[in-house]
Every structure is written in C-alpha cells, then in structure tokens.
Design a protein around this motif. Structure first.
Motif, PDB file in Angstrom:
ATOM      1  N   UNK A 188      55.355 -68.761 -13.758  1.00  0.00           N
ATOM      2  CA  UNK A 188      54.356 -69.656 -14.337  1.00  0.00           C
ATOM      3  C   UNK A 188      53.842 -70.639 -13.288  1.00  0.00           C
ATOM      4  N   UNK A 189      54.738 -71.052 -12.411  1.00  0.00           N
ATOM      5  CA  UNK A 189      54.380 -71.982 -11.330  1.00  0.00           C
ATOM      6  C   UNK A 189      55.261 -71.649 -10.131  1.00  0.00           C
ATOM      7  N   UNK A 190      54.693 -71.675  -8.944  1.00  0.00           N
ATOM      8  CA  UNK A 190      55.480 -71.351  -7.769  1.00  0.00           C
ATOM      9  C   UNK A 190      54.884 -71.922  -6.501  1.00  0.00           C
ATOM     10  N   UNK A 191      55.661 -71.896  -5.436  1.00  0.00           N
ATOM     11  CA  UNK A 191      55.184 -72.298  -4.103  1.00  0.00           C
ATOM     12  C   UNK A 191      55.440 -71.136  -3.150  1.00  0.00           C
ATOM     13  N   UNK A 192      54.404 -70.720  -2.445  1.00  0.00           N
ATOM     14  CA  UNK A 192      54.478 -69.553  -1.564  1.00  0.00           C
ATOM     15  C   UNK A 192      53.955 -69.912  -0.183  1.00  0.00           C
ATOM     16  N   UNK A 193      54.672 -69.497   0.832  1.00  0.00           N
ATOM     17  CA  UNK A 193      54.238 -69.737   2.200  1.00  0.00           C
ATOM     18  C   UNK A 193      53.289 -68.658   2.675  1.00  0.00           C
ATOM     19  N   UNK A 194      52.186 -69.073   3.264  1.00  0.00           N
ATOM     20  CA  UNK A 194      51.194 -68.144   3.810  1.00  0.00           C
ATOM     21  C   UNK A 194      51.001 -68.435   5.293  1.00  0.00           C
ATOM     22  N   UNK A 195      50.993 -67.379   6.087  1.00  0.00           N
ATOM     23  CA  UNK A 195      50.770 -67.531   7.517  1.00  0.00           C
ATOM     24  C   UNK A 195      49.310 -67.781   7.851  1.00  0.00           C
ATOM     25  N   UNK A 196      49.093 -68.138   9.098  1.00  0.00           N
ATOM     26  CA  UNK A 196      47.757 -68.476   9.599  1.00  0.00           C
ATOM     27  C   UNK A 196      46.825 -67.272   9.608  1.00  0.00           C
ATOM     28  N   UNK A 197      45.563 -67.526   9.307  1.00  0.00           N
ATOM     29  CA  UNK A 197      44.493 -66.549   9.490  1.00  0.00           C
ATOM     30  C   UNK A 197      43.336 -67.240  10.205  1.00  0.00           C
ATOM     31  N   UNK A 198      42.697 -66.532  11.112  1.00  0.00           N
ATOM     32  CA  UNK A 198      41.619 -67.120  11.908  1.00  0.00           C
ATOM     33  C   UNK A 198      40.347 -67.361  11.122  1.00  0.00           C
ATOM     34  N   UNK A 199      40.194 -66.661   9.998  1.00  0.00           N
ATOM     35  CA  UNK A 199      39.089 -66.892   9.065  1.00  0.00           C
ATOM     36  C   UNK A 199      39.694 -66.896   7.665  1.00  0.00           C
ATOM     37  N   UNK A 200      39.025 -67.529   6.693  1.00  0.00           N
ATOM     38  CA  UNK A 200      39.647 -67.676   5.370  1.00  0.00           C
ATOM     39  C   UNK A 200      39.501 -66.470   4.451  1.00  0.00           C
ATOM     40  N   UNK A 201      38.933 -65.368   4.916  1.00  0.00           N
ATOM     41  CA  UNK A 201      38.604 -64.247   4.031  1.00  0.00           C
ATOM     42  C   UNK A 201      39.774 -63.782   3.180  1.00  0.00           C
ATOM     43  N   UNK A 202      40.931 -63.559   3.797  1.00  0.00           N
ATOM     44  CA  UNK A 202      42.083 -63.070   3.036  1.00  0.00           C
ATOM     45  C   UNK A 202      42.517 -64.099   2.003  1.00  0.00           C
ATOM     46  N   UNK A 203      42.536 -65.378   2.381  1.00  0.00           N
ATOM     47  CA  UNK A 203      42.916 -66.431   1.432  1.00  0.00           C
ATOM     48  C   UNK A 203      41.927 -66.520   0.267  1.00  0.00           C
ATOM     49  N   UNK A 204      40.656 -66.281   0.538  1.00  0.00           N
ATOM     50  CA  UNK A 204      39.637 -66.353  -0.513  1.00  0.00           C
ATOM     51  C   UNK A 204      39.752 -65.183  -1.481  1.00  0.00           C
ATOM     52  N   UNK A 205      40.224 -64.041  -0.989  1.00  0.00           N
ATOM     53  CA  UNK A 205      40.226 -62.828  -1.806  1.00  0.00           C
ATOM     54  C   UNK A 205      41.581 -62.564  -2.449  1.00  0.00           C
TER      55      UNK A 205
END
Length: 554
Positions: free
Chosen positions: A450-467
């Motif tokens: 229902x709620x969580x915290x997830x670590x995401x690595x760096x990306x040079x452009x935000x495309x993956x984070x947006x999708x």
C-alpha cells in the motif's frame, strides 16, 4: 566577446533545422551554454564543434579537463558490493554485477558526470526529423577480447537480445514501448539504424552507459558469460571468483589509449563498514560507492578524497492510488507536506543531496522547469487536507521498504513526521530480496504494498522514471497510478527532440504530479566515491560505473 556572425553562419551550413534552432537558442539566450552542450551532444554534435559554436556566439572558450599523465603500472584495488547473482549482461540488475560487466564491456556512447554524451563504440549519431529513426556510425578497428572485429552484426544482435520480450532482459524496463526485437537494422558493416516504436528525443541515452546492460557483445554470444567476460574494453578478465572478487589486466590490443594500470583488483563486501575499515587500513584504494549516512566517517577524513557527483539517484515513496487510504490525492499531498525536506538534505544526507519536488525532474536535468515552486513542509495545510478528505482523525497504515543504505532511516523520519497529522505508520523493513520478490505484480512486496520506499539508481535523462513507475502501463508502477493526462504529457516529453519543447512538457508534468502526488520524490542523492590520498584519474559515474583506465597512484 562579441558574436562572430560570419563564423557562426559557416558553422550553420549543413546543420539540420533542429540543430540550427538549438544554436538560435544559445545566441538568443534562451538556452544556457551547459544546456547547449549537453543537448547538442545528444543530437550527435561533437564537443569540439559545440565549443567552436559557443565561441562564435560570443562565449569564452570551454574549460578543458586536466590531462595530467599518471604513473604507468599501478595495481588499483577497489572495494564494492557483492554481485547478487551470476554476471549476465542481459539479466544483470545489481550494482556489483554491472560494475563487473563494465570493466570489460563498452557502450555505443558514454554518459559522463556532466550528463553530456561522448562517443565510444559509436563515432557519431543522428535522428531523423521525427526522432523515430536514429542512425549510428560505428568505430572501425575495434576487436573483442575473443579476437573478432566489432561490426554492425554484433550491435544488432546485442540489442535484439536486450529487447526480446521472450527473454529475461533487465533492459526491457528501458526498451518497452521504444525498441522492439528486430527493429535494430544493419545498413552496412559500420552503420546501424534503430527504428523506434514512437518518437524519442533522448534515445541515445538508452544505448549509452546510462543503460548498464547495453554493452556490445559478439553476435555469436550464447550465454554463460562468466566463462568469457568478453568485451571490447581497456581491461581483460584475469580471474573471477563468485562471492569473493575479480581481477583484470590491461588489454594491450585496445582500440584507444592503453590503460595506465597494469591490473585492477575488486574485492566484494556485504556491508559498507568493512569497506571503510579496509580503505582506512590501506588494504584498498577505492570504495566504489558510499552513502552520506553510511560513510559519514570518511567525509572529513584527511586521508580520504571524496568524489561527489550530482545525480538523479532517488528514493521513491509510493502510495497506492487505487486503494484506501490513498485513493484521495489530498491524503497523498498531506503526507508529502508533512516531510521536512530541508532537514532530510542537511541532516540525513549531510548536505550531499538536492531537494526533490515530487517529480522525477531532478535539478541535475537541463529540462527541469525550475520556475515550479518547491514543495515545503506545511503541517497546517496537511491537516486541512486530511480534514477535507474525511480522515481528520487519522488512520493506521504500513510502509514496507528495503534494508538498504539510508532508506530505513528515511522511513523512520517519515514515520515521525506523519504522526503530526494523525497517521500511525508501521514500518515493515525487509531484506532487498524479500522486498523485490519476483518484481512482478502479485509477487512483490515492492509492487503490491500500500505504501513503500524504493531506491532508484541514477539515469542521465528522466525517461525511465517518467514511464516505468508512473505511466498507467508502467512495469514498476507500484503506486498503481493511472492518469490519461499524465500519460499523454509523458509521451510528449519523451518524443520531443527540441530542448525548449522538453522544458515546456516538463513544467506541465511537474505541476500534474504535485497535484496528484502518487510518489514523493523528497531528495536526489549525490553519488559519492571514496579514494585514498594519492590515487588519481578515477572516474566514477552516477550510474555506478567506475572507469579506471586513467587511474594511478602517487
């Protein structure tokens, strides 16, 4: 300096309308030099050409990086996190694993610490006018460690493996909806075309070091990578022992400048504290990644240098939009308003982070709309939103997360802050394997909580984070966020070739996500690498790679 229109006009010749529009933006002041160089490199313009255009436009010469030659012949010793499984270029998804991969493998282009793309196995690249086809010219004279020449057939086979939905490719999170198996075409032995599913203005980042799976392998590759560690890079495998470490030696047949070190040694660790003790005790020379919290003892150590890179590395706090208590966006905004981001950056992160504004648009990205107001802690407004949503008396909910870096401490801070608006937050902190599970809906604490915290690595452009975490059909959409307006905006941003069009779309996306708040982006961590004094020429990337070909010891 004044604009030299005669030289500028000469440089404009044979440029595309898109490239000339970018030059106009620099001359008119709509685009900064940093934005110009970074976006020009994305479009395939060389850095010398971009520097020359900048000077013709009246700007001072771009600073050249220091090129001091280090001492030849060192052994560079590195501490890093232990790979979680077999080293497989197609499936690898963990820091320790892709660090090993990158020691021998290379990418079509490199995403540097300044987010500017540089040629590697590709010498140049260009889009068509719709950004649906990108053409890459390959470098000649490159040999695999196994002996064959690198050509277009190898590039086609490499990306067909990564884009194959029938396989277990980790890169499908990048290529879904962008590049299909069979859509990478050989034009001739040294030219490749990528035919995309939809326009994509940032596509070169998808085939760069930003996509850590995207090393180029021989077309004949059949698997069992740990037996060969084949690649084209400046180092070749000497020895690999699972759960222990690896060593690499200089590749004397490398196509570029030969590596300075004779060899590199990597020792695997389960935890950061033994790495710190090994660095302070002189057993190693480099810790590939330290966090501000875990490595606090190194930050002011006079015998240690810290390499700090601004990044988009983030911790996403997702709230499920399809179930109570988070169906109402007012509740989600209330939680976001309870968090004191300034204290997170100054305290938890020791100043080694940038404020997040609840969208993937980190300050490091040139396309981020900095005019969008920064969200700040506002307990009174948060309480008003809770009342308006009919939960003024509060509620109880569980936050599930992973035991990794500073994430448990961040979860505890959130737990304390939401108490002020009546929310009782139970913490369920799991080992990373238990948290991610099978990483598919219905079989993952990450995607089903229902709620969580997830670590995401760096990306040079935000495309993956947006999708992946935010689009309605996103493979990592733990928030179960479905919003057609957002999907359309994300698609328009991803399609845009023009920097100003990207900025316009980014501003709209930032405002939608502030209103909806499916995910809290509280901060973006700096990427930190620790080296012993006297170690020079080390080049980490915020994506977790470590380039050691110029490394030396005093």
């Amino acid at each position: 300096m004044k604009t030299n229109y005669r030289i500028l006009d000469l440089m404009r010749r044979n440029r595309t309308p898109l490239e000339n529009h970018l030059i106009d933006g620099l001359v008119d002041g709509r685009v900064s030099r940093r934005e110009f160089v970074r976006h020009g490199s994305l479009l395939g313009l060389s850095l010398p050409l971009l520097g020359g255009i900048g000077m013709a436009a009246g700007l001072s010469a771009m600073p050249s990086p220091a090129r001091a030659q280090g001492v030849l012949g060192a052994t560079i010793r590195v501490a890093c996190v232990m790979p979680t499984g077999a080293i497989d270029p197609v499936t690898i998804a963990d820091n320790g694993g892709y660090l090993m991969l990158q020691q021998v493998g290379e990418y079509l282009c490199l995403d540097g610490p300044d987010l500017e793309l540089r040629p590697s196995l590709a010498e140049s690249w260009k889009p068509n006018d719709k950004a649906t086809v990108w053409t890459f010219k390959l470098r000649k004279g490159v040999k695999f460690h196994s002996g064959g020449d690198m050509k277009a057939d190898d590039v086609v086979a490499s990306f067909d493996r990564l884009a194959d939905p029938a396989g277990s490719s980790n890169a499908l999170s990048v290529f879904k909806g962008i590049l299909q198996k069979g859509a990478t075409k050989k034009v001739d032995d040294y030219t490749v075309e990528f035919h995309l599913d939809a326009p994509n203005g940032n596509f070169p980042y998808m085939v760069s070091s930003d996509n850590y799976n995207a090393i180029i392998l021989p077309a004949s590759y059949k698997g069992d990578y740990e037996k060969s560690f084949d690649g084209t890079g400046p180092f070749k495998l000497e020895n690999y022992t699972p759960k222990v470490g690896a060593s690499f030696v200089r590749n004397e047949d490398y196509w570029g400048a030969k590596a300075l070190p004779d060899r590199t040694e990597f020792t695997f660790f389960d935890d950061i504290q033994p790495q710190i003790l090994a660095l302070q005790g002189g057993q190693i020379d480099i810790i590939n990644q330290v966090t501000a919290l875990g490595g606090v003892g190194l930050l002011n150590d006079p015998n240690v240098d810290i390499i700090s890179l601004k990044s988009s590395l983030n911790r996403q706090v997702h709230m499920r939009c399809d179930s109570d208590p988070f169906k109402d966006p007012r509740v989600r905004r209330a939680i976001a308003l309870s968090i004191d981001r300034d204290k997170v950056v100054a305290g938890l992160m020791k100043g080694r982070a940038s404020l997040g504004n609840d969208s993937p648009f980190a300050p490091a990205y040139p396309s981020t709309d900095t005019s969008v107001p920064q969200r700040k802690q506002d307990i009174a407004q948060a309480k008003q939103l809770m009342e308006a949503a009919g939960v003024g008396t509060g509620f109880k909910v569980t936050l599930t997360t992973e035991r990794s870096a500073e994430i448990p401490a961040y979860a505890q801070l959130i737990q304390n802050w939401v108490k002020e608006i009546g929310i009782e937050l139970d913490l369920n902190i799991l080992d990373s394997g238990a948290y991610y599970g099978d990483a598919v809906f219905g079989k993952s604490n990450w995607l089903d909580s229902v709620m969580g915290v997830t670590g995401y690595g760096h990306r040079g452009v935000p495309n993956v984070f947006l999708a992946a975490p935010l689009k309605s059909d996103g493979t990592w959409n733990a928030a179960h966020f479905k919003n057609k307006d957002y999907d359309a905006l994300a698609t328009s941003y991803i399609a845009a070739l023009d920097l100003e069009a990207q900025k316009a779309a980014a501003g709209k996306i930032q405002k939608v996500l502030l209103e909806e708040t499916p995910i809290i982006f509280g901060y973006f961590s700096d990427y930190l690498t620790a080296t012993a004094k006297g170690v020079a020429g080390v080049q980490p990337t915020a994506a977790g790679q470590l380039f050691l070909e110029k490394a030396s010891k005093a």
